[in-house]
Every structure is written in C-alpha cells, then in structure tokens.
Motif scaffolding. Structure first.
Motif, mmCIF file in Angstrom:
data_model
loop_
_atom_site.group_PDB
_atom_site.id
_atom_site.type_symbol
_atom_site.label_atom_id
_atom_site.label_comp_id
_atom_site.label_asym_id
_atom_site.label_seq_id
_atom_site.Cartn_x
_atom_site.Cartn_y
_atom_site.Cartn_z
ATOM 1 N N CYS A 1 -5.057 -4.659 49.112
ATOM 2 C CA CYS A 1 -4.724 -4.752 47.684
ATOM 3 C C CYS A 1 -5.697 -5.737 47.039
ATOM 4 N N GLU A 2 -6.455 -5.237 46.057
ATOM 5 C CA GLU A 2 -7.489 -6.046 45.403
ATOM 6 C C GLU A 2 -6.951 -7.357 44.835
ATOM 7 N N MET A 3 -5.693 -7.342 44.396
ATOM 8 C CA MET A 3 -5.132 -8.528 43.734
ATOM 9 C C MET A 3 -5.126 -9.752 44.631
ATOM 10 N N LYS A 4 -5.035 -9.505 45.912
ATOM 11 C CA LYS A 4 -4.964 -10.627 46.849
ATOM 12 C C LYS A 4 -6.200 -11.522 46.717
ATOM 13 N N LYS A 5 -7.345 -10.864 46.377
ATOM 14 C CA LYS A 5 -8.616 -11.611 46.371
ATOM 15 C C LYS A 5 -8.652 -12.722 45.340
ATOM 16 N N GLY A 6 -8.002 -12.503 44.184
ATOM 17 C CA GLY A 6 -8.066 -13.518 43.132
ATOM 18 C C GLY A 6 -6.908 -14.507 43.182
ATOM 19 N N ALA A 7 -5.958 -14.274 44.083
ATOM 20 C CA ALA A 7 -4.754 -15.118 44.101
ATOM 21 C C ALA A 7 -4.929 -16.292 45.055
ATOM 22 N N VAL B 1 7.569 -7.247 42.254
ATOM 23 C CA VAL B 1 6.899 -6.009 42.679
ATOM 24 C C VAL B 1 5.570 -6.365 43.340
ATOM 25 N N MET B 2 4.804 -7.240 42.691
ATOM 26 C CA MET B 2 3.503 -7.645 43.244
ATOM 27 C C MET B 2 3.617 -9.040 43.833
ATOM 28 N N PRO B 3 3.190 -9.247 45.061
ATOM 29 C CA PRO B 3 3.314 -10.584 45.654
ATOM 30 C C PRO B 3 2.114 -11.495 45.390
ATOM 31 N N TRP B 4 1.096 -10.966 44.670
ATOM 32 C CA TRP B 4 -0.062 -11.802 44.334
ATOM 33 C C TRP B 4 -0.250 -11.820 42.830
ATOM 34 N N ARG B 5 -0.772 -12.925 42.327
ATOM 35 C CA ARG B 5 -0.994 -13.047 40.882
ATOM 36 C C ARG B 5 -2.127 -12.123 40.427
ATOM 37 N N PRO B 6 -1.859 -11.257 39.445
ATOM 38 C CA PRO B 6 -2.939 -10.410 38.923
ATOM 39 C C PRO B 6 -3.954 -11.258 38.158
ATOM 40 N N PRO B 7 -5.248 -10.919 38.240
ATOM 41 C CA PRO B 7 -6.241 -11.673 37.479
ATOM 42 C C PRO B 7 -5.907 -11.643 35.994
ATOM 43 N N GLN B 8 -6.001 -12.780 35.379
ATOM 44 C CA GLN B 8 -5.699 -12.946 33.934
ATOM 45 C C GLN B 8 -4.327 -12.387 33.560
ATOM 46 N N ASN B 9 -3.424 -12.385 34.538
ATOM 47 C CA ASN B 9 -2.037 -11.914 34.315
ATOM 48 C C ASN B 9 -1.955 -10.489 33.762
ATOM 49 N N ARG B 10 -2.961 -9.654 34.085
ATOM 50 C CA ARG B 10 -2.905 -8.275 33.579
ATOM 51 C C ARG B 10 -1.781 -7.517 34.280
ATOM 52 N N ASP B 11 -1.396 -6.375 33.700
ATOM 53 C CA ASP B 11 -0.413 -5.526 34.361
ATOM 54 C C ASP B 11 -1.020 -4.940 35.633
ATOM 55 N N PRO B 12 -0.236 -4.844 36.703
ATOM 56 C CA PRO B 12 -0.755 -4.148 37.883
ATOM 57 C C PRO B 12 -0.952 -2.661 37.566
ATOM 58 N N SER B 13 -1.969 -2.050 38.194
ATOM 59 C CA SER B 13 -2.204 -0.620 37.952
ATOM 60 C C SER B 13 -1.201 0.211 38.758
#
Ligand code: URA
Length: 248
Positions: free
Chosen positions: A84-90, A150-162
C-alpha cells in the motif's frame, strides 16, 4: 524569494517534506531526472524481456489477513505489508485503541497528523470530540469501546484514500472486525461507509441500522464533520441514543 507569499509557500512545502521524513537537502535546485540524457545509448535488447509475475496486492492482503489468528498477529501482518503506497509517507502504523473485545467497535477513515505521530487513532481534535460523544452515553475507549480506521497509515496531505487503496486494505479491516468480534459497529463518515457498505451519502444513511459482516452497523456523521457543522450535532446525538438503546 520574490514575495512574502512565496516565502510562506516555500516554507510550508519544506515543513511538509520534513514531516514526511526528509532529513537532508541534497541540492539547491530540483533535478528533472526525466530530462537528464542517458550517458550512453542503451544496448539494444537481444533477448526477449523477462515478464515478471504481477503481484496482486488484494490477493496478498487477503492471504496475510487470513493467516492472522489474533489481533497481535494482525498488527504484525500489517507492519510487514508493503503493497500500500500510503505506508511510504506515514511515520507509523495506526492500528487500534480502546478495549479489544468491547461490544462497540468504531471505524473511522484514516489517521491524521496527530494520530500518525502517536500511533493511536482519533487522538486529535476530532478524537477529543469523539471521546466527549462517547462519554455522553457512558462509553469510553478506556472501558467499553474499540477503535480503528479503514486506512492504518496517514494519507499524504490527508487526502482521501483511493478506491484501489481501500480495496487493498479491506481484507485487513474485515479480519480486524472478525478478531475483535464486537456486537455493534459504528461507521464514522462517508469513507468508512463506502469501504464497509459500498455506499456513500452519510446525510441519508446516518442513524439507520444496517448489517455488514453479519453485524449491526450504524453509520454516523464523522466527528471532524461535526467540528465544522455544529448544527449536525443534534442528529449525532439522536444516533448516540440509538446506540445506547441497543446496548441495553
Ligand atoms: N479521523 C479519522 O477518521 N480517524 C482518525 O484516527 C483520526 C481522524
């Protein structure tokens, strides 16, 4: 720097990069890697390209989640999950808070900055409002509620997850619910409703009990929305009373 506005924009961008974990500046100017010419022309391929096996992130997530036999094992599985890409920025995984095995499980959207720092869901302003809402019906994360997102990592710039990101993480959420095994689930806001029920429209959906994964589910306004729309607290109160009545 040409203007005060540009100074503040540049400063905000720099702070954001530091927050994402950038620790050093490696050049004064950005380098356009796409524009840099190759040093030498690439050799023409003389053999057929190797086709790598495509990884199916949802399939990998399903298998990893199914293997987890406890909440601790599920946390470990998420910590090891790299698709999951989100993990990278969290900064870190935000797995849960509250009492495992509580009768009420709250599912929010995704960690924000405060949650990303602390590693616990709903600790910022919206979380403080959530605590007050729970207290109003004699519930608390210390004694009677289990909380996740729903998402366990913070989305970059708090955007909605896709949709794709949600689909990848959904097997973990489903397993999370099965292992925590609450009597009632509360979905906070549209993202949680979309992930779990496949529908949005929280203004229409809130307050009406539905079912998911064989459990009664109550969609509610997200506390962050209530911070912006104080007028909607009246409906939130009605929904809290409905939850309280179910718990009797
Ligand atoms: N909003 C959410 O949905 N979850 C959190 O953990 C914090 C804010």
């Amino acid at each position: 720097m040409e203007s005060v506005e540009e100074y503040h924009t540049a400063r905000a961008l720099l702070e954001w990069q530091v927050e994402l974990g950038a620790t050093e500046a490696i050049g004064d100017m950005p380098v356009d890697r796409y524009g840099v010419p190759e040093k030498s022309a690439p050799l023409k391929a003389v053999v057929a390209p190797v086709v790598e096996d495509e990884v199916d992130p949802v399939g990998v997530a399903k298998a990893a989640a199914a293997r987890a036999g406890s909440l601790a094992a599920l946390r470990t599985a998420l910590e090891a999950f790299e698709l999951c890409e989100m993990k990278k920025g969290a900064r870190q995984l935000v797995f849960c808070d509250g009492v495992a095995g509580a009768r009420v499980m709250i599912i929010g959207e995704a960690p924000g900055r405060d949650e990303d720092r602390e590693g616990r869901p709903f600790v910022g302003r919206a979380g403080q409002l959530l605590d007050r809402m729970l207290a109003a019906i004699d519930l608390s994360r210390e004694a009677s509620v289990y909380i996740t997102n729903v998402m366990p990592w913070r989305p970059p710039q708090n955007r909605d997850p896709s949709k794709e990101e949600v689909a990848i993480m959904l097997p973990f959420l489903e397993r999370h619910v099965a292992l925590a095994d609450p009597d009632f689930i509360v979905l906070m806001g549209n993202i949680a409703c979309d992930a779990v029920l496949g529908r949005r429209g929280i203004t229409r959906m809130r307050g009406t009990w539905v079912e998911a994964w064989g459990k009664p589910v109550l969609p509610m306004f997200h506390p962050a929305y209530l911070l912006r729309q104080a007028g909607a607290k009246r409906e939130a109160w009605v929904d809290l009373l409905s939850l309280k009545a179910k718990l009797k």
